[in-house]
Design an enzyme around this catalytic site. Structure first.
Site, PDB file in Angstrom:
ATOM      1  N   LEU A 124      -2.085  -4.021   2.445  1.00  0.00           N
ATOM      2  CA  LEU A 124      -2.397  -2.785   1.731  1.00  0.00           C
ATOM      3  C   LEU A 124      -1.453  -2.472   0.575  1.00  0.00           C
ATOM      4  O   LEU A 124      -1.319  -1.323   0.175  1.00  0.00           O
ATOM      5  CB  LEU A 124      -2.400  -1.591   2.713  1.00  0.00           C
ATOM      6  N   CYS A 125      -0.792  -3.463   0.017  1.00  0.00           N
ATOM      7  CA  CYS A 125       0.134  -3.243  -1.108  1.00  0.00           C
ATOM      8  C   CYS A 125       1.205  -2.234  -0.763  1.00  0.00           C
ATOM      9  O   CYS A 125       1.669  -1.495  -1.634  1.00  0.00           O
ATOM     10  CB  CYS A 125      -0.599  -2.774  -2.368  1.00  0.00           C
ATOM     11  N   ASN A 126       1.549  -2.137   0.503  1.00  0.00           N
ATOM     12  CA  ASN A 126       2.556  -1.155   0.895  1.00  0.00           C
ATOM     13  C   ASN A 126       3.509  -1.795   1.908  1.00  0.00           C
ATOM     14  O   ASN A 126       3.488  -1.468   3.095  1.00  0.00           O
ATOM     15  CB  ASN A 126       1.868   0.086   1.475  1.00  0.00           C
TER      16      ASN A 126
END
Ligand SMILES: *Cc1c(COP(=O)(O)O)cnc(C)c1O
Length: 832
Positions: free
Chosen positions: A388-390
């Protein structure tokens, strides 16, 4: 406009969606980062504007140029108004996306003479984290408490500083305290700047920059996440903090008044407005105009952002309640939800409309997200899974230590691959996010989906189900080869070996099976039915008499090209291929592994396939052709799964999760193969297929053909001589097979994906058989059907059986379970 009280909001939305977006019917859209759901009206209005007005390039005196400049100035002002920001205090810089806005701020700090200090919150998006690479010193804050303590100490180490954090985590929707910007300004006396990443927050909630003293110095937005279209971002700069940009070194396009470059180097930057100095190159004029249309449409449809905020908060609370209440029959919860302890669903101050979670089975084990995503795809549910790009938020929630993440990376774990449970921990999560266009129905259908496929209603059985292990082993061979299929071109249609014809078995599989593939001209990747279902209608056949593969097109493809049929010689004539010296560079990829393939240079061949599929592609051939006695050295190696798997025995209860049994040692031995994904040969059982189809038909579904499983060998019981002898899924226990006079080893069960849902006659996608397979053949969270098989070469290389091993339709098949291998002395000598 959508009505206010929430029952009618839903109703009005449903009507609007049905009217404007018929393609959404039957789809549950739960990935709202970057939604284009309501872009249609914007695009229509934008097209109207563009086709009825003449807009020139700005910076000239013509009317059309003046019109453009005027419009852009007004839209800038309007965007500030959207944030309740006074143009006296703030300026807007248009950028490509939020990331570009962050990089612009980074540029300014990087060009500070002394370098800069950079701090960022753990919950940041990767785009925010990347800034640290330009900083002289940086620090990742792992908790809110740490941020608060740092704000309260007034020490700074002399470097100019920037602290960045998201207004809302794009991982779990948690909202972070907006007052940090104010507190940093008041405690750090101007030595520290704040960068607020509002990209996730603003899509469903207003941000108020009404008081410039308490506002962040820099705020970045992704406008496409709010409006769906245009693809545009913005950096909002508090003018009092704009001095930071004085040191930015780069200039370009319209940002400079005068440049001297011959003999002397000198330039004067534009001095008036910040945006004039920072918008390098030509502005995205048309995107900015489209933003105006987008803001009109958004306002007409939804009114103020508060209403979207309330609507989505209500839905998210329902989603959270629905998912948290799902329990297996034994009381264990099915969803592990990653909610921040300080946030509360329904409270728009602390929580946005996102739920991030992982699924657990009734034994407490994790369910593979890749499997969830495959089923969701079949059910037309759009969700997002993975990292999730996190990275900070995901690592903290999943309790992944840095060494684990690095080790997982080395072990081949990448964003978006199947290998997503490592060391009994998930490596990513599932995210559902709600937006202005989401409805109650979206929420309930998703909760229902999870309950249907991932909740095990029955208490765990205390005694293992009856398995076929307890049945008497058959004393005589009761099986035969019903059909033999090969797939000359990977992912295209099957060709059946005619009955009675002895077919050669090679070390890499059946002769001519997956010798060819189609590769994308741009990427060199092998094409598959998953993306190009029409490949099912490309029908190759092997003509040994003429020495060619004949390729015809079926169904809807018959009209795509004027050529009815092409033929390709079976012999690998080097003159047919593009420069033989070059072929090593044209690397086709199959399942992530690199293979070397030779590309056919004939433009007729390429045109035939490209026209058929509507994608620029080329036919390629796997280079070496081996035989049982001269094995191919460069072949890929099979990856038959090493994992444990489980067996449901004779009973097939939807959602059954039976006991685990390990595969026998020796499974997963590396075998050379051609282009098939997993192993040299795939074997399926007719009675298992019949059993599967009975269940499908009982539910009103469409029965599956054997071809969808890409099987090479279908074995069937001899029902004429032994009626009622069907033993579905007996193959789960087979360890070896004797087919005719040849021996084969079973390498393990074949893991399935939604590709089995493509009808091989029409190329249409169905839900079956994947849905029923998921309910009846899911073990350890993975769906299995069929067995990987490989040939065992005879010991006596001089015998004709070893030199030309063959099998044929009608051959008798004798299965051996592990403990029965000793009953056949020949087999015993081959495997010991
Ligand atoms: C999407 C997103 C970004 C990146 O935005 P782009 O417009 O794609 O550059 C950054 N931060 C958060 C919180 C996001 O949700």
């Amino acid at each position: 406009m959508v009505e206010d009280d929430h029952g009618s909001y839903d109703q009005a939305l449903e009507e609007f969606r049905g009217r404007e977006y018929p393609m959404l019917q039957g789809t549950t859209y739960l990935d709202h980062a970057g939604t284009t759901l309501y872009a249609k009206s914007t695009i229509e209005r934008f097209a109207q504007d563009m086709t009825s007005n003449l807009y020139g390039n700005p910076h000239s005196a013509s009317n059309s140029s003046q019109l453009t400049t005027k419009r852009i100035e007004n839209i800038r002002l309007r965007l500030l108004g959207f944030l309740n920001a006074d143009p006296e205090d703030f300026d807007v810089v248009f950028v490509a996306n939020a990331t570009a806005g962050i990089k612009l701020v980074m540029d300014a700090f990087r060009d500070q003479e002394s370098g800069f200090w950079y701090g960022y919150h753990r919950d940041s998006h990767t785009s925010v984290i990347g800034v640290r690479e330009a900083a002289a010193k940086h620090h990742c804050f792992v908790s809110d408490v740490e941020v608060q303590q740092w704000i309260d100490q007034s020490d700074c180490d002399g470097l100019p500083g920037l602290f960045a954090y998201p207004a809302q985590s794009n991982m779990n929707g948690r909202r972070l305290p907006l007052e940090w910007s104010r507190r940093i300004r008041s405690k750090k006396h101007g030595a520290m700047y704040s960068l607020l990443d509002a990209a996730a927050l603003l899509s469903t909630t207003p941000l108020d920059l009404g008081d410039s003293e308490t506002s962040p110095d820099f705020t970045v937005l992704s406008l496409y996440k709010i409006f769906g279209f245009p693809d545009l971002g913005a950096l909002i700069i508090r003018k009092k903090s704009g001095g930071v940009f004085d040191t930015r070194r780069y200039f370009g396009g319209g940002t400079v008044e005068m440049v001297v470059c011959v003999r002397e180097q000198w330039h004067a930057k534009k001095a008036d407005m910040l945006h004039e100095r920072l918008e390098d190159g030509t502005l995205p004029i048309h995107s900015i105009m489209a933003l105006d249309a987008a803001m009109n449409v958004h306002e007409e449809l939804f009114g103020p952002l508060e209403r979207i905020s309330n609507h989505t908060a209500r839905l998210a609370a329902k989603m959270y309640e629905g998912l948290s209440s799902l329990r297996h029959g034994n009381g264990l919860t099915a969803c592990k939800i990653y909610k921040d302890p300080t946030s509360k669903y329904g409270d728009t101050k602390t929580q946005g409309p996102i739920v991030a979670f992982n699924l657990r089975n009734h034994q407490g084990g994790w369910v593979s997200n890749a499997e969830v995503e495959k089923l969701a795809a079949v059910k037309s549910i759009q969700i997002r899974t993975g990292g999730l790009c996190n990275p900070g938020g995901v690592a903290s929630s999943l309790d992944l230590a840095p060494w684990e993440m690095k080790e997982n990376f080395s072990a081949g774990q990448r964003c978006g691959n199947d290998n997503d449970i490592i060391r009994a921990k998930p490596t990513g999560m599932i995210r559902v996010s709600l937006g202005a266009m989401s409805t109650q129905e979206d929420v309930s259908s998703f909760v229902k989906f999870v309950r249907e496929f991932f909740v095990h209603d029955f208490p765990s059985p205390t005694t293992p189900p009856v398995t076929s292990l307890t049945a008497e082993p058959p004393t005589t061979s009761i099986l035969h080869v019903e059909s033999i299929s090969i797939y000359p071109i990977k992912s295209c249609a099957a060709w059946s070996v005619p009955p009675g014809q002895a077919w050669e078995v090679r070390r890499e599989g059946l002769a001519w099976d997956r010798e060819w593939c189609l590769v994308h001209q741009g990427t060199g990747a092998a094409l598959s039915q998953k993306r190009y279902p029409k490949m099912a209608l490309i029908r190759p056949s092997i003509d040994l008499e003429d020495g060619v593969v004949r390729i015809r097109l079926g169904g809807a493809l018959q009209t795509t090209t004027p050529t009815a049929e092409i033929t390709v010689p079976l012999s690998a004539d080097p003159r047919l291929f593009s420069d033989t010296e070059l072929y090593k560079d044209s690397t086709a990829r199959v399942c992530g592994d690199s293979i070397t393939a030779k590309i056919y240079k004939s433009s007729e061949i390429s045109a035939f396939f490209s026209q058929a599929l509507g994608v620029a592609c080329q036919l390629a051939r796997f280079p070496a052709v081996g035989s049982a006695t001269s094995p191919v050295t460069s072949a890929r190696h099979s990856k038959a799964h090493l994992q444990k798997y489980q067996k449901a025995g004779g009973m097939h209860i939807p959602g059954a999760f039976p006991n685990t049994r390990s595969l026998a040692p020796g499974y997963g031995v590396s075998k050379p193969i051609l282009l098939s994904n997993e192993s040299p040969i795939l074997t399926i059982s007719r009675s298992s297929l019949n059993r599967l189809n009975e269940v499908i038909k009982a539910e009103g579904g469409k029965a599956a053909q054997a071809e969808v499983f890409r099987a090479n060998i279908v074995v069937a019981e001899n029902l004429d001589s032994l009626p009622g002898a069907e033993q579905p899924y007996a193959e789960d226990d087979w360890r070896y097979l004797q087919i005719g006079q040849q021996y084969f080893e079973m390498l393990g069960p074949c893991r399935r994906c939604q590709m089995v849902c493509i009808d091989q006659n029409t190329a249409e996608r169905n839900q079956e058989p994947f849905v029923t397979l998921s309910k009846t053949r899911r073990f350890d969270g993975r769906v299995y059907f069929g067995e990987h098989t490989s040939h065992i070469a005879a010991n006596d290389a001089a015998s004709p059986l070893a030199q030309n091993p063959t099998i044929a339709v009608g051959d008798t098949v004798r299965p051996y379970r592990e403990e029965e291998a000793g009953e056949d002395s020949e087999l015993q000598s081959l495997v010991s």
